[in-house]
Scaffold this motif. Structure first.
Motif, PDB file in Angstrom:
ATOM      1  N   SER A 130       0.907  -1.108   0.151  1.00  0.00           N
ATOM      2  CA  SER A 130       0.363   0.026  -0.442  1.00  0.00           C
ATOM      3  C   SER A 130       0.620   1.304  -0.046  1.00  0.00           C
ATOM      4  O   SER A 130       0.114   2.326  -0.603  1.00  0.00           O
ATOM      5  CB  SER A 130      -0.983   0.159   1.360  1.00  0.00           C
ATOM      6  OG  SER A 130       0.043   0.048   2.049  1.00  0.00           O
ATOM      7  N   ASP A 131       2.291   1.083   0.451  1.00  0.00           N
ATOM      8  CA  ASP A 131       3.227   2.267   0.763  1.00  0.00           C
ATOM      9  C   ASP A 131       3.346   2.459  -0.495  1.00  0.00           C
ATOM     10  O   ASP A 131       4.207   3.761  -1.071  1.00  0.00           O
ATOM     11  CB  ASP A 131       4.103   1.805   1.592  1.00  0.00           C
ATOM     12  CG  ASP A 131       3.758   1.875   3.220  1.00  0.00           C
ATOM     13  OD1 ASP A 131       1.979   2.476   3.488  1.00  0.00           O
ATOM     14  OD2 ASP A 131       4.254   1.294   3.891  1.00  0.00           O
ATOM     15  N   GLY A 132       3.631   1.760  -1.763  1.00  0.00           N
ATOM     16  CA  GLY A 132       4.424   2.138  -2.999  1.00  0.00           C
ATOM     17  C   GLY A 132       4.717   0.451  -2.887  1.00  0.00           C
ATOM     18  O   GLY A 132       4.529  -0.656  -2.448  1.00  0.00           O
ATOM     19  N   SER A 133       5.510   0.570  -4.474  1.00  0.00           N
ATOM     20  CA  SER A 133       5.991  -0.274  -4.684  1.00  0.00           C
ATOM     21  C   SER A 133       7.855   0.003  -5.349  1.00  0.00           C
ATOM     22  O   SER A 133       8.036   1.001  -5.804  1.00  0.00           O
ATOM     23  CB  SER A 133       5.913  -0.725  -6.586  1.00  0.00           C
ATOM     24  OG  SER A 133       5.590  -0.033  -7.510  1.00  0.00           O
ATOM     25  N   ILE A 134       8.541  -1.991  -5.431  1.00  0.00           N
ATOM     26  CA  ILE A 134      10.128  -1.621  -5.632  1.00  0.00           C
ATOM     27  C   ILE A 134      10.095  -2.207  -7.026  1.00  0.00           C
ATOM     28  O   ILE A 134      10.064  -2.894  -7.093  1.00  0.00           O
ATOM     29  CB  ILE A 134      10.482  -2.581  -4.148  1.00  0.00           C
ATOM     30  CG1 ILE A 134      10.441  -2.174  -3.411  1.00  0.00           C
ATOM     31  CG2 ILE A 134      11.801  -3.289  -4.965  1.00  0.00           C
ATOM     32  CD1 ILE A 134      10.969  -2.089  -2.119  1.00  0.00           C
ATOM     33  N   GLN A 135      10.384  -1.219  -7.700  1.00  0.00           N
ATOM     34  CA  GLN A 135      10.837  -1.819  -9.087  1.00  0.00           C
ATOM     35  C   GLN A 135      12.206  -1.303  -9.537  1.00  0.00           C
ATOM     36  O   GLN A 135      12.760  -0.702  -9.093  1.00  0.00           O
ATOM     37  CB  GLN A 135       9.440  -1.656 -10.172  1.00  0.00           C
ATOM     38  CG  GLN A 135       9.527  -0.104 -10.552  1.00  0.00           C
ATOM     39  CD  GLN A 135       8.103   0.003 -11.484  1.00  0.00           C
ATOM     40  OE1 GLN A 135       7.492  -0.482 -11.420  1.00  0.00           O
ATOM     41  NE2 GLN A 135       7.554   1.338 -12.006  1.00  0.00           N
ATOM     42  N   LYS A 136      12.139  -1.348 -11.091  1.00  0.00           N
ATOM     43  CA  LYS A 136      13.603  -0.975 -11.537  1.00  0.00           C
ATOM     44  C   LYS A 136      13.233   0.189 -11.223  1.00  0.00           C
ATOM     45  O   LYS A 136      12.396   1.330 -12.065  1.00  0.00           O
ATOM     46  CB  LYS A 136      13.866  -1.989 -13.177  1.00  0.00           C
ATOM     47  CG  LYS A 136      14.945  -1.315 -13.534  1.00  0.00           C
ATOM     48  CD  LYS A 136      15.214  -1.938 -15.083  1.00  0.00           C
ATOM     49  CE  LYS A 136      16.576  -1.743 -15.870  1.00  0.00           C
ATOM     50  NZ  LYS A 136      17.278  -0.406 -15.588  1.00  0.00           N
ATOM     51  N   ASP A 137      15.373   1.402 -11.028  1.00  0.00           N
ATOM     52  CA  ASP A 137      14.450   2.187 -10.696  1.00  0.00           C
ATOM     53  C   ASP A 137      14.247   3.375  -9.664  1.00  0.00           C
ATOM     54  O   ASP A 137      13.885   4.303  -9.248  1.00  0.00           O
ATOM     55  CB  ASP A 137      14.437   3.079 -11.530  1.00  0.00           C
ATOM     56  CG  ASP A 137      15.209   3.325 -13.297  1.00  0.00           C
ATOM     57  OD1 ASP A 137      15.913   2.782 -13.260  1.00  0.00           O
ATOM     58  OD2 ASP A 137      14.617   2.724 -14.380  1.00  0.00           O
ATOM     59  N   SER A 138      13.286   2.437  -9.245  1.00  0.00           N
ATOM     60  CA  SER A 138      12.769   2.716  -7.666  1.00  0.00           C
ATOM     61  C   SER A 138      14.205   2.954  -6.684  1.00  0.00           C
ATOM     62  O   SER A 138      15.647   2.232  -6.466  1.00  0.00           O
ATOM     63  CB  SER A 138      12.251   1.657  -7.044  1.00  0.00           C
ATOM     64  OG  SER A 138      10.588   1.691  -7.658  1.00  0.00           O
ATOM     65  N   GLU A 139      13.946   4.522  -5.691  1.00  0.00           N
ATOM     66  CA  GLU A 139      14.899   4.755  -5.063  1.00  0.00           C
ATOM     67  C   GLU A 139      14.529   3.561  -3.555  1.00  0.00           C
ATOM     68  O   GLU A 139      13.759   3.800  -2.922  1.00  0.00           O
ATOM     69  CB  GLU A 139      15.186   6.028  -4.073  1.00  0.00           C
ATOM     70  CG  GLU A 139      15.975   6.995  -5.920  1.00  0.00           C
ATOM     71  CD  GLU A 139      16.091   7.981  -5.633  1.00  0.00           C
ATOM     72  OE1 GLU A 139      15.806   8.694  -4.436  1.00  0.00           O
ATOM     73  OE2 GLU A 139      15.666   9.058  -6.772  1.00  0.00           O
ATOM     74  N   VAL A 140      14.957   3.071  -3.081  1.00  0.00           N
ATOM     75  CA  VAL A 140      14.656   2.830  -1.483  1.00  0.00           C
ATOM     76  C   VAL A 140      16.092   2.901  -0.628  1.00  0.00           C
ATOM     77  O   VAL A 140      17.235   2.903  -0.695  1.00  0.00           O
ATOM     78  CB  VAL A 140      14.597   0.946  -1.390  1.00  0.00           C
ATOM     79  CG1 VAL A 140      14.243   0.969  -2.074  1.00  0.00           C
ATOM     80  CG2 VAL A 140      16.264   0.240  -2.058  1.00  0.00           C
ATOM     81  N   ARG A 141      15.662   2.417   1.040  1.00  0.00           N
ATOM     82  CA  ARG A 141      16.424   3.093   1.817  1.00  0.00           C
ATOM     83  C   ARG A 141      16.905   1.563   2.864  1.00  0.00           C
ATOM     84  O   ARG A 141      16.217   0.538   2.745  1.00  0.00           O
ATOM     85  CB  ARG A 141      16.227   3.745   3.065  1.00  0.00           C
ATOM     86  CG  ARG A 141      17.111   4.144   4.432  1.00  0.00           C
ATOM     87  CD  ARG A 141      16.523   4.726   5.141  1.00  0.00           C
ATOM     88  NE  ARG A 141      16.339   6.350   4.655  1.00  0.00           N
ATOM     89  CZ  ARG A 141      15.196   7.384   4.721  1.00  0.00           C
ATOM     90  NH1 ARG A 141      14.144   6.902   4.672  1.00  0.00           N
ATOM     91  NH2 ARG A 141      15.212   8.409   3.637  1.00  0.00           N
TER      92      ARG A 141
END
Length: 174
Positions: A130-141
């Motif tokens: 629900s917070d967002g999605s992780i895919q190519k070019d996503s920024e993650v901590r």
């Protein structure tokens, strides 16, 4: 993470580079050879910040090359266990995802991704919540939970299964 250290290296210089610009030629060859490389002991050399000392050259028998000991200051990048980094996702699959933080590649296994994130295959594989999605070019901590050091490379394992970790910037919502 980033350290300013002093290193030493023996530089070989061809006789055609001798003359008035000897020091400049030596420094430019040092920068070309060293910046962007990785030593397992110190980490990735980001930039050379200064030359402390250029020793007396030693002529190599039979070749004409001269070896100069050079002492230089540089900024190095070395990740450690427990460190929190921001990274860009480069590949997503059902096993987890790979991300890059500068020159370091980090793998986050699907066991180290929160349980509420579901993998969805297709033309653009991703982990969605629900917070967002992780895919190519996503920024993650993410947090580094393990490192493996080779002679010329550093590999890391990370997690986003902790407080304040996860998606920072989702390219689909931007």
């Amino acid at each position: 993470m980033f350290f300013h250290i002093v290193l030493e290296r023996n530089m070989q210089l061809h006789p055609r580079h001798f003359g008035r610009n000897l020091r400049e030629n030596l420094v430019s060859k040092l920068m070309k050879d060293v910046e962007g490389t990785c030593s397992g002991r110190h980490g990735f050399v980001v930039a050379i910040t200064g030359i402390e000392n250029v020793g007396k050259g030693l002529i190599r028998d039979g070749t004409g090359f001269v070896t100069f000991p050079v002492k230089y200051q540089c900024v190095v990048f070395r990740p450690f266990k427990g460190e929190v980094l921001e990274a860009v996702v480069t590949m997503v699959n059902k096993m987890g995802f790979f991300a890059e933080a500068g020159p370091v590649q980090i793998f986050v296994s699907n066991h180290l991704i929160p349980d509420d994130m579901e993998f969805q295959s297709g033309d653009m594989p991703n982990y969605t919540t629900s917070d967002g999605s992780i895919q190519k070019d996503s920024e993650v901590r993410l947090k580094i939970i393990g490192t493996r050091v080779d002679a010329t490379e550093i590999f890391c394992i990370g997690t986003i299964k902790d407080d304040f970790l996860g998606v920072i910037n989702d390219p689909t919502t931007a």
